[in-house]
Design a protein around this motif. Structure first.
Motif: not given
Length: 509
Positions: A173-194
């Protein structure tokens, strides 16, 4: 049997990955069709040359302007929808991460309580019982009571060891939460820049069309093609994410049971997933034995303190230590019962599903709509740029067709202002072009002016910037008075004197 099921699950997951890749290829197909359409449009625009008439220039420019305005409005609407969808997806993903962390915290506390209680029953209780055995060595009944206490402690440790160990689950669970949070941060930032890039390109397009700048039009065309590729790429990623998440949300219970079948029993997983009153608590028997054993130990300790303590005062410290240890174990039992209940973990499970299956999927749908509107907007901009370029080229040709030697040409005035060393402009009726007609054209008497030559020269300099030598008077047409060269003026004065001598004064004084 279990190996066959694991192989089937891996094969199904591979099939799902292939399906998602096919959905991602749909975005590539749409991008290819869009580029083909734009290429055909540009080829037709270059091949089909329309007649550039003066009455058709203004409607074409108006059409280009309104096309750019509509494209800008569509782009702004797309960015607004994208901001909302990006925020919704981010809220859903972080709700999932919060639920995973909360469940992870609960399971970690369960493991901590079980391990601490087991250590107390094995180590601390054994030490107290060993000292009491030495004190009560002369009383066989008290020694039997101590052995019974040790047996009850063993039952408690045995029941605690039968509870599931959540260490592997918490790590996952901790691994899944960390990976999801990492991917979500860069996904949100990428769309903001777009979003920012789309707005900047739209503003640049409006500025380029307003300033009639060819350099900005070239930049807009290149950036528009790049952003068009990004829009269709985001469309493919959002479609794949939405379909994959929707497949999970259609049967999340089955997916979780397949993923946890190697670590937990199906009864425990079903208990937490459904949490209905019809399902029995799989930990109820172990917790009941734990409570009964603990109650029996407390009764035995109360009896020893009541009957053995007056005879053996030195046993008071160990008996009080055992009583305090049993009180702590009772508190741990209540906490463990509350944490093992299905309602807490089931609530975290529902929160995670609501976050990912409602807010997350809704946000992805809005992002898909953003990608489509952005693609339409930038396709419109790319179609409008060649027409604007063609209009600017036709306007430059119109300026080139005007005679640069025309004194009323604004372009010629600008050239003369920036290039003062250029040769003087020739007048409409120059002296050199009319030398042959001096004898045939006699100036009429009523147009003769007695102003001195310097006055004409000053007027010529005022209106033309340099002296002109003309032989056709322009005073009758509202133009500045003509100027004459010295030879022309001498000829004119001689002819006038001969005329006066021949006719003489008609009205003598």
């Amino acid at each position: 049997m279990f190996d066959w099921l694991r192989t089937f699950q891996i094969w199904c997951s591979c099939r799902e990955k292939q399906s998602l890749l096919l959905l991602a290829l749909v975005g590539a197909v749409f991008l290819g069709l869009n580029l083909v359409f734009l290429g055909i449009y540009l080829i037709c625009l270059c091949c089909c040359k329309r007649e550039e008439e003066s009455e058709t220039k203004r409607p074409n420019l108006c059409c280009i302007t309104w096309t750019a305005v509509v494209a800008g409005l569509i782009c702004c609407a797309a960015v607004g929808i994208g901001f909302y969808g990006n925020s919704e997806t981010n809220d859903g993903v972080y709700q999932l991460i919060y639920a995973l962390n909360n469940a992870n915290r609960t399971l970690s506390e369960i493991d901590s309580l079980v391990s601490n209680t087991s250590v107390q029953m094995k180590v601390a209780l054994e030490q107290h019982l060993a000292r009491l055995n030495e004190i009560f060595a002369t009383r066989g009944d008290y020694v039997q009571t101590l052995k019974f206490l040790q047996q009850m402690a063993g039952n408690i440790v045995l029941q605690l060891s039968g509870l599931p160990v959540w260490n592997d689950v918490t790590v996952d669970l901790s691994q899944v939460a960390g990976e999801v949070g990492y991917v979500e941060y860069y996904r949100w930032l990428s769309y903001l820049l777009l979003f920012i890039l789309d707005l900047v390109i739209c503003l640049t397009a409006c500025l380029g069309l307003a300033k009639h700048s060819k350099c900005l039009l070239i930049v807009i065309l290149c950036c528009g093609l790049f952003t068009l590729i990004l829009s269709w790429s985001s469309f493919a990623a959002d479609v794949s994410g939405a379909v994959g998440t929707s497949d999970f949300c259609m049967a999340p219970d089955k997916f979780i049971m397949n993923m946890t079948q190697s670590d937990l029993s199906a009864e425990i997983v079903r208990y937490y997933l459904y949490c209905s009153q019809s399902l029995t608590n799989p930990f109820q028997q172990a917790l009941t034995i734990y409570q009964r054993s603990l109650t029996t130990m407390q009764i035995q300790i109360q009896g020893l303190m009541q009957f053995a303590l007056p005879l053996f005062p030195t046993a008071e410290r160990d008996l009080l230590g055992i009583q305090q240890l049993l009180n702590k174990s009772e508190g741990s039992l209540h906490q463990l019962t509350a944490m093992l209940d299905c309602r807490g973990l089931h609530k975290d499970y529902l929160d995670a599903l609501i976050g990912i299956c409602y807010d997350g999927v809704e946000g992805l749908l809005y992002l898909i709509l953003f990608s489509l509107l952005a693609a339409v907007s930038f396709s419109t901009v790319i179609c409008a740029v060649p027409r604007a370029w063609k209009h600017l080229a036709s306007r430059d040709r119109d300026y080139d067709d005007i005679d640069e030697e025309d004194p009323f040409n604004p372009q010629a005035r600008r050239i003369a202002a920036h290039n003062p060393s250029r040769g003087q402009l020739r007048s409409f009726c120059s002296y050199s072009s009319s030398l042959g007609s001096q004898t045939s054209l006699q100036p009429p008497a009523q147009t003769i002016s007695n102003a001195p030559v310097s006055e004409y020269m000053n007027q010529a300099v005022l209106f033309g910037g340099n002296p002109r030598y003309e032989n056709v008077p322009l005073i009758g047409r509202g133009s500045p008075p003509p100027t004459y060269s010295p030879s022309m003026r001498a000829t004119y004065l001689s002819v006038n004197d001969d005329h006066r001598r021949q006719h003489g004064p008609q009205f003598p004084a």
